[in-house]
Design a protein around this motif. Sequence first.
Motif, PDB file in Angstrom:
ATOM      1  N   THR A 166    -104.587  -8.125  26.239  1.00  0.00           N
ATOM      2  CA  THR A 166    -105.543  -7.141  26.835  1.00  0.00           C
ATOM      3  C   THR A 166    -105.465  -5.804  26.527  1.00  0.00           C
ATOM      4  O   THR A 166    -106.083  -4.947  27.160  1.00  0.00           O
ATOM      5  N   SER A 222    -113.173  -5.358  28.408  1.00  0.00           N
ATOM      6  CA  SER A 222    -113.035  -6.492  29.454  1.00  0.00           C
ATOM      7  C   SER A 222    -114.114  -7.179  29.700  1.00  0.00           C
ATOM      8  O   SER A 222    -114.007  -8.225  30.436  1.00  0.00           O
ATOM      9  N   TYR A 269    -114.207 -13.607  27.814  1.00  0.00           N
ATOM     10  CA  TYR A 269    -113.387 -12.372  28.404  1.00  0.00           C
ATOM     11  C   TYR A 269    -112.474 -12.942  29.697  1.00  0.00           C
ATOM     12  O   TYR A 269    -111.873 -12.044  30.321  1.00  0.00           O
TER      13      TYR A 269
END
Length: 335
Positions: free
Chosen positions: A204, A281, A193
């Motif tokens: 993303t 994320s 990540y």
Amino acid sequence: NLLKQVAKQATDMGFMARFAQEFEWFNFAETPQSLADKNHQQPKPVTPGMFGYSVLRPSQLIDYNNALFDELTAFNIPIEGLHTETGPGVYEAAIAHDEVLAAADKAVLFKAGVKEIASRFGIMASFMAKWNQQLPGCSGHLHQSLWNAAGDNLFADAAQERGISKLLEHYVAGQLLCLPHLMPMYAPTINSYKRLVEGAWAPTTVSWGYDNRTAAIRVLHPYAKATRVETRIPGSDSNPYLAMAAALASGLYGIKHQIPLRLAATTGNAYAQESNLPLHSNLADATYAMQQSALANELLGEAFVQHFTATRLHEWKQYSDTVTDWELRRYFEII
């Protein structure tokens, strides 16, 4: 075994899935002992500077470069391209496409082969997704298409706009739907990540586009036989069997359910388009989402999902318990 099960689904639907994985990796003038002696700090790249697509840098390591080509080919891993990428000592290789299980075998053996060949030249090859915050990360993009027994690429349709078929659209729609449910299959480590950040040519958001390198899924259609889908989330740290299983299962789900491709193709910078759904994320959020996902359990089986996510949560716990250099610099004196 999971990939075999998913590949059988494709066969039962009348498709032969062809995949290829490309890898970027950094090469260091180190040995396991020299790196351990430095406590894994400041590994030295084999060459300095940002020499992406350089003619000069490979010629300066010509014996290593030729050994990669020759020995991997002899190992039945044909390389379509090998060149430097942007960053000190970084290479990129594209493996020729094959039936999905063979493609995964070749991707796994490629990484092992590169490390063994590199070692003979006093080089350590690292497939970490992001070894340095200031440098680009290392991708493991997946290229994929579906074919029939007659040798036709079913993702191509000259009668349709841009020459891509409705089947490809359903395949992409299935992947987009499943992405938030299967992220650890593509990005399985803490470090994965660190690569998936804005401005790093890594996705993303849940997005797709025609030849758009900022989107999660890139559709390429230069001509019929080369029409394909590129899933850009996996890094070079991904497990090829798991990443390919996730991509194929998701695409087949879209075809089975005739999911329409309602999301518009991203044009321009996907990072700047706030309407796109953000991807997870970090490994913990991605893993909890997969663990609790009815869709993930349907696609891959509950036994696999619960076991795999347990391993990823163990990885997160190991990371969470670790006191990092960043914490020492940030808090040791001032807090």
